[in-house]
Design an enzyme around this catalytic site. Structure first.
Site, PDB file in Angstrom:
ATOM      1  N   SER A  42      -9.929 -48.780  29.256  1.00 38.44           N
ATOM      2  CA  SER A  42     -10.169 -49.457  30.541  1.00 38.44           C
ATOM      3  C   SER A  42      -9.990 -50.967  30.454  1.00 38.44           C
ATOM      4  CB  SER A  42     -11.576 -49.148  31.048  1.00 38.44           C
ATOM      5  OG  SER A  42     -12.532 -49.491  30.064  1.00 38.44           O
ATOM      6  N   ASP A 337     -19.460 -54.889  35.799  1.00 31.97           N
ATOM      7  CA  ASP A 337     -20.173 -53.644  36.126  1.00 31.97           C
ATOM      8  C   ASP A 337     -21.021 -53.151  34.958  1.00 31.97           C
ATOM      9  OD1 ASP A 337     -18.297 -52.841  34.337  1.00 31.97           O
ATOM     10  OD2 ASP A 337     -17.216 -51.497  35.676  1.00 31.97           O
ATOM     11  N   HIS A 340     -17.455 -53.655  31.946  1.00 34.06           N
ATOM     12  CA  HIS A 340     -16.179 -54.380  32.034  1.00 34.06           C
ATOM     13  C   HIS A 340     -16.389 -55.836  32.435  1.00 34.06           C
ATOM     14  CE1 HIS A 340     -15.413 -50.047  32.707  1.00 34.06           C
ATOM     15  NE2 HIS A 340     -14.547 -50.292  31.731  1.00 34.06           N
TER      16      HIS A 340
END
Ligand SMILES: *[C@@H]1O[C@H](CO)[C@@H](O)[C@H](O)[C@H]1NC(C)=O
Ligand SMILES: *[C@@H]1O[C@H](CO)[C@@H](O)[C@H](O)[C@H]1NC(C)=O
Ligand SMILES: *[C@@H]1O[C@H](CO)[C@@H](O)[C@H](O)[C@H]1NC(C)=O
Ligand SMILES: *[C@@H]1O[C@H](CO)[C@@H](O)[C@H](O)[C@H]1NC(C)=O
Length: 373
Positions: A42, A337, A340
């Site tokens: 990610s 979040d 991240h």
């Protein structure tokens, strides 16, 4: 000094050229990478997970794209800033079938991915990403050759989204993966991670060898960040585990795992340099950049990372049937979040990553095709 000025000019130019050679790589020696091929999780997923599974939700994308943009961030990721720096378009995900162009590379990263097959949260582990690249290269090359009658005629404008076969060996290959192996391992086989790290690194190196065999020559490898500084990890500590925290308020044993991973990764990247001597490898110490940012948050104009868990900026809230973000201004947050990084943090990190101050050897990304000791 009665020699004609033009002679002096010539002498100065020659001295300048010699000086340039001896002083190492100069900014003018840009590699002009025509494409980027990226592998990862990610931290660099620009659409893989969204295409394979489900689209990312609002408020992701709120700062830069002003809509969800298949990234787990309010805006751009480090890989986006890298593409901007190399004057290339943002990378499209290999898995994305809608409106994509691969003329300047492709992104094989998928959120949740790990190096090991059973080491993360996505089926697209590194070996799979490399297999997809091999297939991508083979099939796009065959199609290109078919469309151009083996180079005898020009590619038509409507096929300009195909990569040029000759660009594969000139492209930059970026890799940023391993964080999920560590977080998954900490949860699922705590205490055994020390034994697993060499297996992860060996699998990583094998993937690099496969890319090399396909003609990849310029590698840019990110190490893994300070996992123990992420609010997700900090949140679960009980009050009396304060002795697990370091001076920056990060979970020490968790960061030590990341450091061990990085130490072994750096060693093996040095070996790769020796073994694959016609390729270049740049090892980038992203850990130090992230750790310094978290430690100096206040001086750099950011909130303390520990506060990010409470704000949960990247989470959605439904108010009167409308989906809203939980904060209006993520620009002062390091963590978007709780796992991240925010765009503001990514921008700051990217500056150091791109200019080579964290790299071994010290080389800026635009010059990463040059062989340095
Ligand atoms: C998929 O994403 C959309 C948009 O974020 C969301 O409304 C929907 O609930 C998600 N579906 C599943 C099955 O997760
Ligand atoms: C922290 O706790 C939550 C539930 O309270 C759990 O879902 C999460 O996995 C935990 N995080 C870690 C890193 O163990
Ligand atoms: C790579 O180099 C190391 C020493 O630097 C050596 O031990 C190893 O066998 C080499 N591996 C390959 C695959 O060539
Ligand atoms: C690289 O960028 C960082 C952050 O902008 C800066 O502090 C550093 O001095 C730069 N280093 C070089 C070698 O340009």
């Amino acid at each position: 000094m009665d020699s004609p000025p033009v002679t002096w000019m010539f002498v100065l130019v020659v001295i300048g050229l010699i000086g340039g050679e001896m002083g190492g790589v100069k900014a003018s020696k840009s590699c002009r990478f025509p494409a980027i091929y990226n592998f990862g999780d990610s931290n660099s997923d620009t659409g893989g997970s969204s295409s394979a599974f489900n689209e990312t939700a609002s408020p992701n994308g709120m700062t830069f794209f002003r809509k969800p943009s298949a990234r787990l961030c309010d805006g751009r990721l480090i890989i986006d800033f890298i593409a901007e720096n190399l004057k290339l378009p943002f990378l499209n995900a290999y898995l994305d079938s809608i409106g994509t162009s691969y003329r300047h590379g492709a992104n094989f990263a998928v959120a949740g991915s790990s190096v090991l097959e059973d080491g993360g949260y996505s089926p697209f582990h590194l070996d799979y990403q490399v297999l997809q690249f091999i297939q991508f290269k083979k099939r796009t090359t065959a199609l290109y050759n078919q469309l151009t009658n083996n180079g005898k005629k020009k590619i038509s404008p409507c096929n300009r989204n195909l990569p040029l076969p000759n660009d594969f060996s000139k492209a930059l290959y970026t890799v940023d993966i391993g964080q999920n192996d560590l977080s998954y391992g900490l949860k699922n086989y705590p205490g055994k991670l020390q034994e697993i790290i060499p297996v992860i690194i060996t699998t990583f190196v094998q993937a690099i060898h496969k890319l090399y065999k396909e003609g990849a020559r310029f590698f840019w490898v990110h190490n893994t960040g300070p996992l123990g500084c992420l609010p997700f990890y900090l949140h679960n500590l009980t009050a009396n585990s304060g002795n697990l925290l370091d001076q920056s308020g990060c979970v020490k044993p968790t960061n030590e795992i990341a450091q061990e991973y990085n130490r072994q990764l750096k060693d093996r990247v040095s070996q790769l340099k020796a073994n694959l001597s016609d390729a270049t490898f740049t090892y980038v110490d992203v850990y130090s950049a992230k750790y310094a940012l978290i430690s100096n948050a206040k001086n750099l104009g950011f909130d303390d990372i520990k506060k990010s868990y409470d704000s949960q900026c990247g989470k959605t809230e439904i108010v009167n049937g409308r989906v809203l973000g939980k904060c209006n201004d993520p620009s002062e947050l390091i963590s978007w979040d709780s796992v991240h990084y925010s765009e503001a943090a990514n921008l700051l990190l990217s500056k150091q990553i791109i200019n080579g101050s964290l790299s071994h050897p010290h080389v800026s990304i635009a010059e990463a095709c040059h062989k340095l000791p």
